[in-house]
Design a protein around this motif. Structure first.
Motif, PDB file in Angstrom:
ATOM      1  N   HIS A 248     -23.143  20.217 -15.482  1.00 12.58           N
ATOM      2  CA  HIS A 248     -23.374  21.577 -15.969  1.00 12.58           C
ATOM      3  C   HIS A 248     -23.852  21.610 -17.413  1.00 12.58           C
ATOM      4  O   HIS A 248     -24.277  22.662 -17.909  1.00 12.58           O
ATOM      5  N   THR A 249     -23.809  20.468 -18.122  1.00 17.89           N
ATOM      6  CA  THR A 249     -24.259  20.429 -19.516  1.00 17.89           C
ATOM      7  C   THR A 249     -25.709  19.958 -19.635  1.00 17.89           C
ATOM      8  O   THR A 249     -26.239  19.858 -20.738  1.00 17.89           O
TER       9      THR A 249
ATOM     10  N   GLU B 151     -20.110  32.014 -32.282  1.00 18.87           N
ATOM     11  CA  GLU B 151     -20.230  31.558 -30.900  1.00 18.87           C
ATOM     12  C   GLU B 151     -21.660  31.712 -30.403  1.00 18.87           C
ATOM     13  O   GLU B 151     -22.345  32.694 -30.720  1.00 18.87           O
ATOM     14  N   GLY B 152     -22.110  30.727 -29.625  1.00 20.05           N
ATOM     15  CA  GLY B 152     -23.421  30.804 -29.002  1.00 20.05           C
ATOM     16  C   GLY B 152     -23.388  31.674 -27.768  1.00 20.05           C
ATOM     17  O   GLY B 152     -22.364  32.304 -27.450  1.00 20.05           O
ATOM     18  N   LEU B 153     -24.508  31.721 -27.048  1.00 19.16           N
ATOM     19  CA  LEU B 153     -24.564  32.497 -25.818  1.00 19.16           C
ATOM     20  C   LEU B 153     -23.733  31.825 -24.723  1.00 19.16           C
ATOM     21  O   LEU B 153     -23.384  30.644 -24.815  1.00 19.16           O
ATOM     22  N   VAL B 154     -23.426  32.578 -23.685  1.00 18.07           N
ATOM     23  CA  VAL B 154     -22.599  32.065 -22.589  1.00 18.07           C
ATOM     24  C   VAL B 154     -23.372  30.975 -21.839  1.00 18.07           C
ATOM     25  O   VAL B 154     -24.532  31.159 -21.461  1.00 18.07           O
ATOM     26  N   LEU B 155     -22.723  29.829 -21.617  1.00 18.70           N
ATOM     27  CA  LEU B 155     -23.333  28.718 -20.893  1.00 18.70           C
ATOM     28  C   LEU B 155     -23.154  28.902 -19.387  1.00 18.70           C
ATOM     29  O   LEU B 155     -22.465  29.817 -18.930  1.00 18.70           O
ATOM     30  N   ARG B 156     -23.734  27.989 -18.608  1.00 18.43           N
ATOM     31  CA  ARG B 156     -23.662  28.116 -17.143  1.00 18.43           C
ATOM     32  C   ARG B 156     -22.233  28.038 -16.615  1.00 18.43           C
ATOM     33  O   ARG B 156     -21.923  28.617 -15.573  1.00 18.43           O
ATOM     34  N   ASP B 157     -21.368  27.338 -17.328  1.00 15.85           N
ATOM     35  CA  ASP B 157     -19.973  27.237 -16.860  1.00 15.85           C
ATOM     36  C   ASP B 157     -19.102  28.370 -17.399  1.00 15.85           C
ATOM     37  O   ASP B 157     -17.878  28.353 -17.233  1.00 15.85           O
ATOM     38  N   GLY B 158     -19.734  29.347 -18.065  1.00 19.44           N
ATOM     39  CA  GLY B 158     -18.997  30.503 -18.553  1.00 19.44           C
ATOM     40  C   GLY B 158     -18.398  30.351 -19.933  1.00 19.44           C
ATOM     41  O   GLY B 158     -17.791  31.295 -20.448  1.00 19.44           O
ATOM     42  N   THR B 159     -18.560  29.207 -20.563  1.00 18.07           N
ATOM     43  CA  THR B 159     -17.981  28.970 -21.887  1.00 18.07           C
ATOM     44  C   THR B 159     -19.003  29.277 -22.978  1.00 18.07           C
ATOM     45  O   THR B 159     -20.204  29.419 -22.726  1.00 18.07           O
TER      46      THR B 159
END
Length: 425
Positions: free
Chosen positions: A165-166, A93-101
């Motif tokens: 958000h992407t 898994e990558g780091l947490v994105l702005r939308d929390g995923t």
């Protein structure tokens, strides 16, 4: 579907805050960097190999185009796209994105390198003229540049249908030229196939090793055996690529993946700039063989080893701390608390200079150039360019960290005053 209207209206940056020279850079860089790639290849294959020669060696139309080139390039990209989708290795898994995923990524690049090596040995056993890659360098570079432009146009257009958000924070300025260059979408995907992550470490990086090997085989054709200088360049750069792919998971925390949008800057860098300029030393040695003494070769090997040790140890320490600050290997290191809740390392490798990995990188870059002797400037293009690149990247890091960590970053800078070179810079 209609383009996302919120994304179209978003104006997060003013022109003065844009990177790489803003709008002017976004116009000039996509023109001059492709021309630089072609120029450097032409110079490396010319008898004089002088970057200061005027007029410069200009290729004929016939030298720029070979029908086999696009077949080989697209076939190579397709092979690695297929290997990317093969269920080998783990999924991270990558780091947490702005939308929390968190996005998931296949960690199988090293498998791709090994399979590519097996395919290469099979072709060699079947008598494939791998040395012909020397003659194909210019046509392959032309095709890679063309693919970079076409792919970047596709990425720019599809970004208008991406959720807001992407989008990358720095690539959604409303200036079409700048956004095309810097990249609007942060992690463009087709299904689960991550386009940026794929390009970052696969076709271009492994292609660099393939081109180097082709240069070695060309030298074998011309002189009966590879020179010690050619073996060192191939070995050093293979180690660098193999290390990047063995530690592929670490790329998930880098600026390219976490911060930068996927536009022409990264596309061209991944598919054209890296494979056709990072290995200029090998291309140079085909036409300009160099004799190395045992002492000279040993000294260069030691220099590369020191650089690699600093590069690997500092990167491993950083990546381990980011993923698990409680791990025994980093738990006792001194840190500074920040307002974000994260902590900054001020001991270990990261207490020596702010970017010890850059220091190791530059020592290796010098070691790659030294086997080419001192009679020509061209083989040192990479170390000169890389020094400028890393100083620029360090300045970008500095701005972002100061904005993110505030007073804590100022404290860190006082504790660790040197940026890359201890007691120098």
């Amino acid at each position: 579907m209609r383009p996302n209207s919120k994304a179209l209206k978003h104006r997060s940056l003013q022109d003065t805050e844009k990177e790489f020279g803003g709008s002017l850079g976004a116009v000039c860089i996509p023109i001059f960097l492709p021309l630089t790639v072609l120029f450097l290849i032409c110079v490396s294959q010319s008898p004089e190999a002088s970057v200061l020669q005027w007029p410069p060696p200009l290729p004929s139309t016939g030298q720029l185009w070979e029908p086999l080139a696009p077949v080989l390039l697209l076939g190579w990209i397709a092979l690695h796209a297929l290997l990317y989708m093969v269920p080998l290795g783990k999924v991270s898994e990558g780091l947490v994105l702005r939308d929390g995923t968190r996005l998931k990524y296949p960690i199988n690049g090293f498998h791709g390198l090994c399979i590519s090596g097996v395919v290469l040995m099979l072709l060699l056993g079947l008598g494939a003229p791998l040395g012909y890659l020397f003659e194909l360098l210019l046509p392959l570079a032309v095709c890679a540049i063309a693919v970079s432009f076409l792919f970047s146009i596709y990425l720019y257009i599809r970004s208008f249908w991406a959720p807001s958000h992407t989008l990358a924070l720095g690539g959604n300025t409303g200036n079409p030229l700048y956004d095309f260059f810097i990249g609007r979408e942060l992690n463009p995907r087709i299904g689960n196939f991550d386009l940026k992550y794929f390009c970052e470490l696969r076709p271009g990086l492994i292609g660099w090793v393939l081109i180097n090997f082709g240069m070695l085989m060309k030298e074998v054709e011309l002189r009966g055996s590879p020179s010690l200088a050619m073996i060192l360049v191939n070995g050093f750069q293979l180690l660098y690529v193999a290390d990047a792919l063995w530690n592929e998971e670490a790329v998930l925390t880098t600026m390219d993946i976490v911060h930068d949008g996927f536009g022409f800057m990264l596309v061209f860098g991944d598919l054209a700039w890296v494979p056709f300029t990072y290995g200029l030393q090998a291309a140079f040695l085909v036409m300009h063989p160099q004799a190395l003494s045992s002492l000279g070769a040993s000294t260069i090997v030691v220099l590369n080893g020191i650089g690699y040790y600093i590069f690997r140890k500092s990167n491993s320490q950083k990546n381990q701390f980011r993923r698990d600050p409680t791990h025994p290997s980093v738990a006792r290191l001194e840190t500074i608390a920040t307002a974000t809740g994260k902590r900054l390392l001020v001991s270990g490798w990261w207490g020596l200079v702010r970017h010890p990995n850059y220091l190791g990188d530059l020592l290796m870059a010098l070691a790659w150039s030294l086997p080419c002797g001192f009679s020509h400037l061209l083989p040192y293009f990479y170390v000169i360019y890389f020094t400028v690149l890393l100083i620029h990247r360090e300045a970008r890091d500095e701005r972002q960290c100061r904005a993110k960590y505030g007073l804590a970053w100022d404290t860190y800078c006082r504790r660790v005053p040197y940026r890359i070179f201890p007691y120098i810079y």
